[in-house]
Scaffold this motif. Sequence first.
Motif, PDB file in Angstrom:
ATOM      1  N   THR A   3       0.548  -1.318  -0.371  1.00 35.60           N
ATOM      2  CA  THR A   3      -0.521   0.383  -0.494  1.00 35.60           C
ATOM      3  C   THR A   3       0.523   1.380   0.119  1.00 35.60           C
ATOM      4  OG1 THR A   3      -1.360  -0.869   1.665  1.00 35.60           O
ATOM      5  CG2 THR A   3      -1.855   1.024   1.163  1.00 35.60           C
ATOM      6  N   THR A  24      -3.806   7.043   1.802  1.00 30.37           N
ATOM      7  CA  THR A  24      -3.536   5.994   0.546  1.00 30.37           C
ATOM      8  C   THR A  24      -5.086   6.463  -0.738  1.00 30.37           C
ATOM      9  OG1 THR A  24      -5.651   4.660   1.064  1.00 30.37           O
ATOM     10  CG2 THR A  24      -3.705   4.213   2.491  1.00 30.37           C
ATOM     11  N   GLU A  25      -4.567   5.875  -1.469  1.00 33.77           N
ATOM     12  CA  GLU A  25      -5.270   6.446  -3.035  1.00 33.77           C
ATOM     13  C   GLU A  25      -7.124   5.715  -2.511  1.00 33.77           C
ATOM     14  OE1 GLU A  25      -4.795   2.060  -2.874  1.00 33.77           O
ATOM     15  OE2 GLU A  25      -3.081   3.355  -2.273  1.00 33.77           O
ATOM     16  N   ARG A  26      -7.288   5.071  -1.609  1.00 32.24           N
ATOM     17  CA  ARG A  26      -8.262   4.804  -1.260  1.00 32.24           C
ATOM     18  C   ARG A  26      -9.118   6.244   0.057  1.00 32.24           C
ATOM     19  NH1 ARG A  26      -8.830  -1.563   0.597  1.00 32.24           N
ATOM     20  NH2 ARG A  26      -8.499  -2.008  -1.157  1.00 32.24           N
ATOM     21  N   GLY A  27      -8.409   6.267   0.512  1.00 30.73           N
ATOM     22  CA  GLY A  27      -8.613   7.456   1.472  1.00 30.73           C
ATOM     23  C   GLY A  27      -7.785   7.857   3.153  1.00 30.73           C
ATOM     24  N   ILE A  29      -6.261   7.188   5.762  1.00 25.98           N
ATOM     25  CA  ILE A  29      -6.484   5.570   6.700  1.00 25.98           C
ATOM     26  C   ILE A  29      -5.656   5.283   8.204  1.00 25.98           C
ATOM     27  CG2 ILE A  29      -3.539   5.246   6.180  1.00 25.98           C
ATOM     28  CD1 ILE A  29      -4.583   2.129   5.135  1.00 25.98           C
ATOM     29  N   ARG A  57      -5.707  14.748  -2.294  1.00 26.33           N
ATOM     30  CA  ARG A  57      -5.312  14.028  -1.198  1.00 26.33           C
ATOM     31  C   ARG A  57      -5.071  14.296  -0.163  1.00 26.33           C
ATOM     32  NH1 ARG A  57      -4.132   8.754  -3.007  1.00 26.33           N
ATOM     33  NH2 ARG A  57      -2.772  10.113  -3.222  1.00 26.33           N
ATOM     34  N   PRO A  79     -13.045  10.359   2.541  1.00 26.95           N
ATOM     35  CA  PRO A  79     -13.222   8.947   2.357  1.00 26.95           C
ATOM     36  C   PRO A  79     -12.142   8.289   3.969  1.00 26.95           C
ATOM     37  CG  PRO A  79     -12.139   9.576   0.995  1.00 26.95           C
ATOM     38  CD  PRO A  79     -12.762  10.675   1.460  1.00 26.95           C
ATOM     39  N   ASP A  81     -10.192   4.643   4.774  1.00 30.82           N
ATOM     40  CA  ASP A  81      -8.953   3.605   4.515  1.00 30.82           C
ATOM     41  C   ASP A  81      -9.523   2.791   5.167  1.00 30.82           C
ATOM     42  OD1 ASP A  81      -8.154   1.128   3.408  1.00 30.82           O
ATOM     43  OD2 ASP A  81      -6.345   2.830   2.641  1.00 30.82           O
ATOM     44  N   TRP A  82     -10.417   1.550   5.337  1.00 34.76           N
ATOM     45  CA  TRP A  82     -10.015   0.965   6.955  1.00 34.76           C
ATOM     46  C   TRP A  82      -8.885  -0.430   6.862  1.00 34.76           C
ATOM     47  CZ3 TRP A  82     -13.049   2.310  10.818  1.00 34.76           C
ATOM     48  CH2 TRP A  82     -14.396   4.294  10.743  1.00 34.76           C
ATOM     49  N   ARG A  83      -7.754  -0.127   6.026  1.00 34.86           N
ATOM     50  CA  ARG A  83      -7.027  -1.443   5.817  1.00 34.86           C
ATOM     51  C   ARG A  83      -7.163  -1.446   7.943  1.00 34.86           C
ATOM     52  NH1 ARG A  83      -4.493  -0.666   0.443  1.00 34.86           N
ATOM     53  NH2 ARG A  83      -4.899   1.415   0.368  1.00 34.86           N
TER      54      ARG A  83
END
Length: 188
Positions: A3, A24-27, A29, A57, A79, A81-83
Amino acid sequence: METKVHWVDVLTPLPTGPVRVAVTERGVIGATFGPGDMLHETRGEVVGAPAPAGDERAARVAARLGEYFAGRRRAFELPLDWRWTDGVQRQVLQTLERTVGWGETVTYGQLAARSGAFEAEVEQHLAARAVGQIMGSNPLFLLVPCHRVVAADGLGGFGGGEAGMSVKRWLLTLEGHLPPTLDWDGPA
């Protein structure tokens, strides 16, 4: 797959100073007090470099946190990112993020029940203690508002010892849950 995680430091009026937010690209984190390194222990991922200049972002994150600390924003609307979460931790944190808004609080026990993450036969005090531990391991501090989770008989705890408790009090004062003290340095 690795990631790609970048961070941005956001100046704040918090007693602990700036907040470091990882994206990250998702939001978003992760978020933490101050500029220390972020390490997600269960996956061994380390937040790498600062976000590159012009990263939209990171700029959006910094702007929204700045608006929040100035008292002009009540929801981040970013957004997530829940990873870096999973299982019961994720279930409880997502319930908190979804159901406890600006200026509201919930007790550890109420959040345990609301989340549905614990067996009905688990004693209430054990579920509440588990929620306290989950709040202490929240990688999305501030954006998933663990400062809004309080003990049934007071404020409860907050990561970072006394400095963390100062942050919790500051945030709850900003959100109108606690009255300002004479030395409070938040927005008017």
